[in-house]
Structure formats: C-alpha cells, structure tokens
Scaffold this motif. Structure first.
Motif, mmCIF file in Angstrom:
data_model
loop_
_atom_site.group_PDB
_atom_site.id
_atom_site.type_symbol
_atom_site.label_atom_id
_atom_site.label_comp_id
_atom_site.label_asym_id
_atom_site.label_seq_id
_atom_site.Cartn_x
_atom_site.Cartn_y
_atom_site.Cartn_z
ATOM 1 N N UNK A 197 21.507 33.121 70.260
ATOM 2 C CA UNK A 197 20.454 32.188 70.601
ATOM 3 C C UNK A 197 19.589 31.739 69.348
ATOM 4 N N UNK A 198 19.205 30.491 69.384
ATOM 5 C CA UNK A 198 18.438 30.099 68.452
ATOM 6 C C UNK A 198 16.935 30.139 68.679
ATOM 7 N N UNK A 199 16.129 30.536 67.846
ATOM 8 C CA UNK A 199 14.707 30.635 68.208
ATOM 9 C C UNK A 199 13.815 29.409 67.675
ATOM 10 N N UNK A 200 12.987 29.034 68.314
ATOM 11 C CA UNK A 200 12.239 27.646 68.041
ATOM 12 C C UNK A 200 10.716 28.055 67.839
ATOM 13 N N UNK A 211 6.280 30.469 70.164
ATOM 14 C CA UNK A 211 7.568 30.658 69.769
ATOM 15 C C UNK A 211 8.514 30.880 70.942
ATOM 16 N N UNK A 212 9.956 30.796 70.790
ATOM 17 C CA UNK A 212 10.731 31.162 71.882
ATOM 18 C C UNK A 212 11.967 31.063 71.563
ATOM 19 N N UNK A 213 12.878 31.297 72.708
ATOM 20 C CA UNK A 213 14.303 30.692 72.569
ATOM 21 C C UNK A 213 14.440 29.429 72.921
ATOM 22 N N UNK A 214 15.136 28.554 71.929
ATOM 23 C CA UNK A 214 15.417 27.279 72.174
ATOM 24 C C UNK A 214 16.376 26.949 73.384
ATOM 25 N N UNK A 215 15.532 26.030 74.314
ATOM 26 C CA UNK A 215 16.314 26.061 75.531
ATOM 27 C C UNK A 215 16.769 24.579 75.817
ATOM 28 N N UNK A 216 16.191 23.538 74.775
ATOM 29 C CA UNK A 216 16.492 22.119 74.873
ATOM 30 C C UNK A 216 15.983 21.387 73.892
ATOM 31 N N UNK A 217 16.950 20.569 73.377
ATOM 32 C CA UNK A 217 16.372 19.602 72.002
ATOM 33 C C UNK A 217 17.363 18.469 71.930
ATOM 34 N N UNK A 218 16.694 17.202 72.107
ATOM 35 C CA UNK A 218 17.330 16.127 71.536
ATOM 36 C C UNK A 218 16.310 15.336 70.714
ATOM 37 N N UNK A 243 13.554 25.103 63.778
ATOM 38 C CA UNK A 243 14.555 25.975 64.842
ATOM 39 C C UNK A 243 15.155 26.966 63.760
ATOM 40 N N UNK A 244 15.483 28.093 64.214
ATOM 41 C CA UNK A 244 16.059 28.831 63.629
ATOM 42 C C UNK A 244 17.274 29.300 64.218
ATOM 43 N N UNK A 245 18.521 28.885 63.650
ATOM 44 C CA UNK A 245 19.674 28.704 64.212
ATOM 45 C C UNK A 245 20.704 29.487 63.582
ATOM 46 N N UNK A 246 21.174 31.012 63.981
ATOM 47 C CA UNK A 246 21.934 31.567 63.671
ATOM 48 C C UNK A 246 23.562 30.782 63.580
#
Ligand code: HEC
Ligand code: HEC
Length: 273
Positions: A197-200, A211-218, A243-246
C-alpha cells in the motif's frame, strides 16, 4: 526466451505503467470500488479510443514485423514482453525507438504526428496488459530458470547495487519470505509487490497535514483512508501531496536489472526460509 523472464513476470506492473502513461487514475482502491466521484473527465473511454486508433497505425506500419497483436513476428521481437516497453512511461522510451529506429538491427525509423504516436503507445501498452492478464503474467517462464542463480552474488546485489537493504532486512521483514511465497510467486512479489500500500501525506491550504493510505489518485482528485478507515478526498489543485510508493521503488529498479541479477536475487531470497 530467458532474456525476457523478468519482463514476463513484471507483467503485473504493466497496468500501473499503462495507467501512468495515459493519465487515467494512477491508483485506485484495491477493492475495486471507486471512492467518491472523481472529477468529470477521468473516463478511460478516451484511452480506449486512443489504443483503437493506435491499432490501425500499428497494423499498417509495424504489424508485419512485430505481429498484429504486437506479440512478435517474423523479424520483430514480441513487444508485450519487452523490458523497454514495460519500463516506458507515457511513451518516453517507445517514441524514441520509433523515431530513431535501430537501422543496423532491422528496426526502421518513422515519422508520426504526436497524436499517432500517442495512439501507438496506448496500443502497445494495452497489448502488453492484455498479454499479462491472459497468462497470469507467467507466460513462457520456466520454473527451472529459478534454480540457476548464484546465492552469494544475489546477496551482494541485495546489499549493494540493488539497494534492497535500504528498505529490507533478511532477518527482519523478509525473514521467512521464501516460505511465504513459492518460486514464481516470490519472484513476482520481488519485482512488483502488488499488495504493498502506498502512503500519502496531504497538506491542506491551512497548512494542516493529513496522512493515510492512498486510496485514489488521478490528475484531479487525491483520496486517502485515514487511520479510522474514513475516506477523504480533495481536488489536486487545492492541496499539496506527497506519495510514498513502495511499488514505485520496485518499478524503478526494473529497467536496471539484468536477468542474472534477477536469477541471483531469487536464489538468495529462496534461502530465506
Ligand atoms: C522491418 C521490420 C520492423 C518494422 C516495420 C518495425 N519494427 Fe520495431 N523492431 C524491429 C526489430 C528487428 C527490432 C529489434 C531491434 C534490436 O534488436 O535492437 C525492433 C524493436 C522495436 C522496439 C524496441 C523493443 C525493445 O525491447 O528494445 C520497439 C518499441 C518497436 N520496435 C516498435 C515498433 C513500432 C511501434 C513500429 C511501427 C511504427 C515498428 N517497431 C516497426 C523491426 C521492425
Ligand atoms: C524504497 C524502499 C524499497 C526498496 C528499495 C525495495 N523495496 Fe521491496 N518492498 C518495499 C515495501 C514497502 C514493500 C511492501 C511490504 C509489504 O507490503 O509488506 C516491499 C515488498 C517487497 C517484497 C514482498 C514482501 C512481502 O512480504 O510480500 C519483496 C520480496 C521485496 N520487496 C524485495 C525487494 C528486493 C529484492 C529489492 C531490491 C532489488 C527491494 N525489494 C527494494 C520497499 C522497498
């Protein structure tokens, strides 16, 4: 075709690359639900049209070498398993090859309008995604390939050039990883940890940070789920976000791997039982 072993396995990543390339939502909730209403023109219809237009351009100019479905023909390689294609973002790599060609290797150069080029890129990515989906991303992979690596070299790569030890430890988070995933599945996770899961972190105009878990992005909307699993979203024009995306860290590594690196890493990871 051992050369493309890694490419075939990274197929899971294709969807990610495609969507990044084509500006549809680059991240959607993994449960498949679209949280809230994203802004108006985020429909994928445009991308489908683009890929459709691209398929005609492809059919006329490329198919006789690469095959109608881009999966390889008499003289041109399978583009759906090409590392270059899988690491392409928004056409940056594909369009260069098409414009310059590789005259000494049998790939001619072409001149296309940017619209035609966008279509070609969309088509090739959609074919790659299709190929991946059809074969569960495992096309052409021989399990015995997984046994050919060198454990010591894999360890070296993990701690050195691969940069894996910056985020992972063989006695910490990856302890027992080879018991958790077998063979090919382990390789898929290594190349593209789909579940990660990516964090944002969103900074509101007031300066408040959430902060939280990225749920939607466009392009237009960024959404997250907070610690209470409550969904929040904002127009991207109104807030700043990081966005912190592993997954991205893994995707970035992808074009840097040689097949030996992948085999050696696999051999090493398989010792972590
Ligand atoms: C005359 C045959 C021919 C035609 C026509 C042709 N290609 Fe190629 N293409 C090749 C060959 C051969 C290679 C491999 C070159 C090499 O080994 O470096 C290649 C390589 C590529 C690559 C790089 C793949 C990789 O993994 O490095 C891309 C992308 C590509 N072609 C796209 C296209 C597109 C898009 C078209 C149509 C606009 C096209 N090609 C038309 C023969 C062709
Ligand atoms: C920038 C940090 C970062 C780097 C660099 C990185 N990873 Fe990861 N990796 C992660 C995160 C975060 C996850 C997700 C962990 C999770 O979901 O439990 C992950 C997941 C994985 C998984 C799946 C773990 C599981 O339990 O499902 C494997 C295997 C893996 N990485 C191997 C590697 C290897 C091999 C390298 C080096 C080539 C590497 N990673 C580089 C951050 C990183």
């Amino acid at each position: 075709m051992k050369r493309f072993l890694g490419a075939a396995l990274l197929a899971a990543g294709v969807g990610f690359l495609v969507s990044q390339a084509t500006r549809t939502p680059i991240y959607a909730a993994s449960n498949g639900q679209q949280p809230s209403q994203p802004a108006a023109n985020t429909t994928p219809a445009h991308e489908e049209d683009l890929a459709k237009a691209g398929s005609e351009v492809f059919g006329q100019n490329c198919a006789f070498c690469h095959g109608r479905d881009a999966m390889g023909g008499e003289t041109g390689p399978d583009l759906t398993r090409s590392k270059l294609v899988l690491s392409d973002s928004g056409g940056d790599k594909i369009s260069k090859v098409v414009r310059d060609g590789r005259p000494t290797k049998g790939m001619p150069s072409f001149t296309f309008s940017s619209q035609e080029m966008d279509g070609l890129v969309a088509f090739i990515h959609s074919q790659a995604a299709k190929a991946a989906a059809q074969a569960g991303g495992r096309r052409g992979v021989d399990v015995s390939d997984l046994q050919t690596g060198n454990v010591e070299k894999g360890k070296e790569y993990f701690n050195g050039a691969g940069g894996c030890s910056k985020c992972h430890s063989p006695t910490g988070d990856l302890a027992g990883i080879a018991s958790k995933y077998e063979g090919l599945h382990l390789e898929e996770q290594m190349l593209y940890p789909r579940e990660a899961k990516s964090k944002v972190t969103v900074t509101l105009p007031s300066g408040e940070k959430i902060s939280g878990t990225l749920a939607y992005l466009d392009e237009f909307v960024v959404g997250l789920r907070d610690a209470n699993d409550t969904y929040h979203s904002w127009p991207t024009s109104k807030v700043k976000y990081v966005v912190d995306s592993p997954v991205e860290a893994h995707v970035e590594q992808f074009p840097k791997y040689t097949d030996d690196d992948i085999h050696n890493l696999m051999a090493y990871l398989q010792t972590l039982r």
